[in-house]
Enzyme design. Structure first.
Site, PDB file in Angstrom:
ATOM      1  N   HIS A   1       0.834  -1.202   0.099  1.00  9.22           N
ATOM      2  CA  HIS A   1       0.040  -0.165  -0.052  1.00  9.22           C
ATOM      3  C   HIS A   1       0.939   1.157   0.119  1.00  9.22           C
ATOM      4  O   HIS A   1       2.034   1.253   0.429  1.00  9.22           O
ATOM      5  CB  HIS A   1      -0.686  -0.126   1.264  1.00  9.22           C
ATOM      6  CG  HIS A   1      -1.880   1.072   1.346  1.00  9.22           C
ATOM      7  ND1 HIS A   1      -1.597   2.243   2.097  1.00  9.22           N
ATOM      8  CD2 HIS A   1      -3.099   0.849   1.220  1.00  9.22           C
ATOM      9  CE1 HIS A   1      -3.065   2.970   1.986  1.00  9.22           C
ATOM     10  NE2 HIS A   1      -3.902   2.190   1.642  1.00  9.22           N
TER      11      HIS A   1
ATOM     12  N   ASP B   1       3.093  -4.644   8.132  1.00  5.23           N
ATOM     13  CA  ASP B   1       1.855  -3.561   7.899  1.00  5.23           C
ATOM     14  C   ASP B   1       0.747  -4.497   8.212  1.00  5.23           C
ATOM     15  O   ASP B   1       0.380  -5.385   7.189  1.00  5.23           O
ATOM     16  CB  ASP B   1       2.066  -3.009   6.471  1.00  5.23           C
ATOM     17  CG  ASP B   1       0.540  -2.479   5.964  1.00  5.23           C
ATOM     18  OD1 ASP B   1      -0.287  -2.454   6.828  1.00  5.23           O
ATOM     19  OD2 ASP B   1       0.431  -1.814   4.928  1.00  5.23           O
TER      20      ASP B   1
ATOM     21  N   GLN C   1      -4.738  -5.159   6.954  1.00  9.83           N
ATOM     22  CA  GLN C   1      -5.452  -6.286   6.616  1.00  9.83           C
ATOM     23  C   GLN C   1      -5.238  -7.356   7.649  1.00  9.83           C
ATOM     24  O   GLN C   1      -6.218  -8.042   7.794  1.00  9.83           O
ATOM     25  CB  GLN C   1      -5.510  -6.423   5.183  1.00  9.83           C
ATOM     26  CG  GLN C   1      -5.659  -5.291   4.084  1.00  9.83           C
ATOM     27  CD  GLN C   1      -7.043  -4.911   4.293  1.00  9.83           C
ATOM     28  OE1 GLN C   1      -8.054  -5.405   4.642  1.00  9.83           O
ATOM     29  NE2 GLN C   1      -7.168  -3.456   4.007  1.00  9.83           N
TER      30      GLN C   1
ATOM     31  N   LYS D   1     -10.594  -0.688  10.684  1.00 11.09           N
ATOM     32  CA  LYS D   1     -10.716  -1.929   9.992  1.00 11.09           C
ATOM     33  C   LYS D   1     -11.154  -3.148  10.761  1.00 11.09           C
ATOM     34  O   LYS D   1     -11.510  -4.226  10.398  1.00 11.09           O
ATOM     35  CB  LYS D   1      -9.435  -2.164   9.063  1.00 11.09           C
ATOM     36  CG  LYS D   1      -8.939  -1.090   8.145  1.00 11.09           C
ATOM     37  CD  LYS D   1      -8.154  -1.496   7.326  1.00 11.09           C
ATOM     38  CE  LYS D   1      -7.362  -0.490   6.571  1.00 11.09           C
ATOM     39  NZ  LYS D   1      -8.211   0.180   5.362  1.00 11.09           N
TER      40      LYS D   1
ATOM     41  N   CYS E   1      -4.833   2.572  -3.515  1.00  9.78           N
ATOM     42  CA  CYS E   1      -3.703   3.200  -3.172  1.00  9.78           C
ATOM     43  C   CYS E   1      -2.354   2.169  -3.144  1.00  9.78           C
ATOM     44  O   CYS E   1      -1.394   2.171  -2.233  1.00  9.78           O
ATOM     45  CB  CYS E   1      -3.821   3.406  -1.402  1.00  9.78           C
ATOM     46  SG  CYS E   1      -4.954   4.618  -0.907  1.00  9.78           S
TER      47      CYS E   1
HETATM   48  N1  PMP Z   1      -1.740  -0.796   4.598  1.00  9.99           N
HETATM   49  C1  PMP Z   1      -2.785  -1.564   4.109  1.00  9.99           C
HETATM   50  C2  PMP Z   1      -2.287  -2.954   3.626  1.00  9.99           C
HETATM   51  C3  PMP Z   1      -4.116  -1.061   3.914  1.00  9.99           C
HETATM   52  O1  PMP Z   1      -5.054  -1.862   3.471  1.00  9.99           O
HETATM   53  C4  PMP Z   1      -4.426   0.274   4.451  1.00  9.99           C
HETATM   54  C5  PMP Z   1      -5.823   0.936   4.360  1.00  9.99           C
HETATM   55  N2  PMP Z   1      -6.376   0.645   3.176  1.00  9.99           N
HETATM   56  C6  PMP Z   1      -3.195   0.844   4.988  1.00  9.99           C
HETATM   57  C7  PMP Z   1      -2.041   0.490   5.202  1.00  9.99           C
HETATM   58  C8  PMP Z   1      -3.407   2.199   5.527  1.00  9.99           C
HETATM   59  O2  PMP Z   1      -4.353   2.434   6.796  1.00  9.99           O
HETATM   60  P1  PMP Z   1      -4.880   3.678   7.409  1.00  9.99           P
HETATM   61  O3  PMP Z   1      -5.489   4.635   6.102  1.00  9.99           O
HETATM   62  O4  PMP Z   1      -6.056   3.183   8.287  1.00  9.99           O
HETATM   63  O5  PMP Z   1      -3.913   4.479   7.978  1.00  9.99           O
END
Ligand code: PMP
Length: 413
Positions: free
Chosen positions: A121, A199, A202, A225, A371
């Protein structure tokens, strides 16, 4: 308890949209919240809204106690050794930025290397680019194969290079829905003396995470999440690293003593929690994680969830693979490392058009680049349609998704 009853605890899932029952399949973006979380948020906002750690009055002692209880709840949930290792942040992005800056300031110098993967991401790419630029390090990118899996041989080779300081990769990809072999990667990295950050945005949602068993050095995740309010997040870090890392932000609540000559910092975890935290939101980790645990503690419920997830994966792969010009990224239904998250492209049709039409049919999906621009361009794409399920979703919702997808593709082609 069964899934039908579970859904009754989550008001948003009972909503009607455009005259139809809502089919909410954008869970990888954010989860819907159970009553217990909404109730706590509401009652703390109404009756226990006193800034934490700062005052002797009852509103402050109540909120401080709820906030610290939530820290302990998070510690137990991921089996960290100590609550000194649990830092409250505003989300995964904030947690990764904290490590990218503070770890780099302590441990990274000109010519060092940081490893990420192609399946990250943007929030696990850009903070490392910023840090590499600032500290003169090089960013190495581990490749993934066409099947969406990390190429382990190449990763091993990279780990063997000189001056690798850290690996930072996702536990589960938000595009591919594939669970990375993180235990194997951590063991390999540690074999070369390299720490690993995961990270877990998920990863935390799909199955139990035990940071001691994984032996990861950092684990980042977001509350929104996993049934907690937005603007809440966690950085887990091994105490041995956090102790050596300088504060990320300066301000109130993170200091020992302050003079104009020299300031000393608070002990962990406060050293990394400058300013007024989202203390009401963070306190709601307790009911959110109670809810998350309840999904696995009730044997009948957890069996039902496992069965449903497996049939959703088989059903969606089966139905979509038969459609001309339709591609589902990330493996097949037979791969055991797959969660019910599907990124889909259909030739000649833009995913955002599909998402818009399907929304009107009551199905809420995500479309766009997720993203994850570098990963999509690796697959020759600029956008996908993503359907992501949580344990509260049903097989009937997967059927509604496939029905509306076929109809929308038919309308657009
Ligand atoms: N890493 C991953 C794998 C994600 O799916 C996401 C959220 N889509 C993020 C990071 C970022 O999370 P947040 O926007 O809650 O900071």
């Amino acid at each position: 308890m069964n899934v039908e009853n579970l859904r009754k605890k989550i008001p948003a899932l009972g909503r009607m949209v455009y005259g139809r029952p809502l089919v909410y399949l954008d869970n990888a973006a954010t989860s819907q919240k159970p009553e217990e979380v909404l109730d706590m948020q509401d009652s703390m906002s109404r009756f226990s809204n006193g800034n934490i750690h700062r005052a002797m009055h009852i509103l402050s002692t109540e909120s401080t106690s709820a906030y610290e209880k939530a820290r302990e709840r998070v510690r137990a949930f991921i089996n960290a050794k100590s609550d000194r290792e649990i830092i409250f942040t505003s989300g995964t992005t904030a947690s990764i930025n904290l490590v990218a800056e503070s770890f780099s300031r302590a441990f990274v110098k000109e010519g060092d290397k940081i490893i990420i993967s192609e399946a990250e991401h943007h929030s696990n790419i850009v903070p490392w680019q910023l840090a590499c630029e600032k500290y003169g390090a090089e960013l190495l990118v581990a490749e993934i194969g066409d099947d969406g899996r990390i190429k382990m041989e190449q990763m091993e080779k990279m780990l063997g290079e000189k001056d690798v300081r850290l690996v930072s990769i996702c536990h589960i990809s938000n595009v591919l829905g594939i669970v990375n072999p993180v235990k194997e990667i951590i063991a390999a990295a540690h074999g070369h003396g390299v720490p690993v950050m995961l990270d877990g945005a998920q990863g935390i949602v799909h199955g139990k995470v035990d940071v001691q068993d994984l032996d990861c050095d950092f684990y980042a995740f977001s509350g929104h999440k996993i049934y907690a309010p937005t603007g809440t997040g966690i950085l887990y870090g091994k105490e041995s690293f956090l102790e050596k890392m300088p504060p990320y932000m300066g301000g109130g609540d993170m200091v020992g003593t302050v003079t104009f000559k020299k300031t000393t910092y608070a002990e962990l975890p406060m050293k990394f929690e400058a300013g007024t935290s989202n203390f009401i939101g963070q306190s709601c980790w307790t009911p959110a994680l109670d809810f998350a645990d309840s999904l696995y503690e009730d044997k009948e419920l957890s069996e039902e969830i496992k069965r449903t997830e497996k049939s959703i994966i088989e059903f969606i792969f089966g139905e979509l693979s038969g459609m001309e010009g339709v591609r589902v990224l990330g493996g097949t239904s037979a791969s055991g490392d797959k969660i019910p998250l599907f990124s889909i492209s259909a030739d000649g049709v833009h995913p955002s058009d599909l998402a818009q039409i399907m929304d009107k049919m009551g199905v809420a999906l995500r479309s766009g680049m997720m993203c994850s621009e570098p990963l999509l361009s690796k697959f020759g794409l600029t956008a996908v349609l993503r359907a992501s399920f949580l344990p509260y979703n049903t097989f009937e919702e997967a059927e509604a998704f496939v029905r509306s997808f076929k109809k929308a593709v038919g309308m657009l082609r």
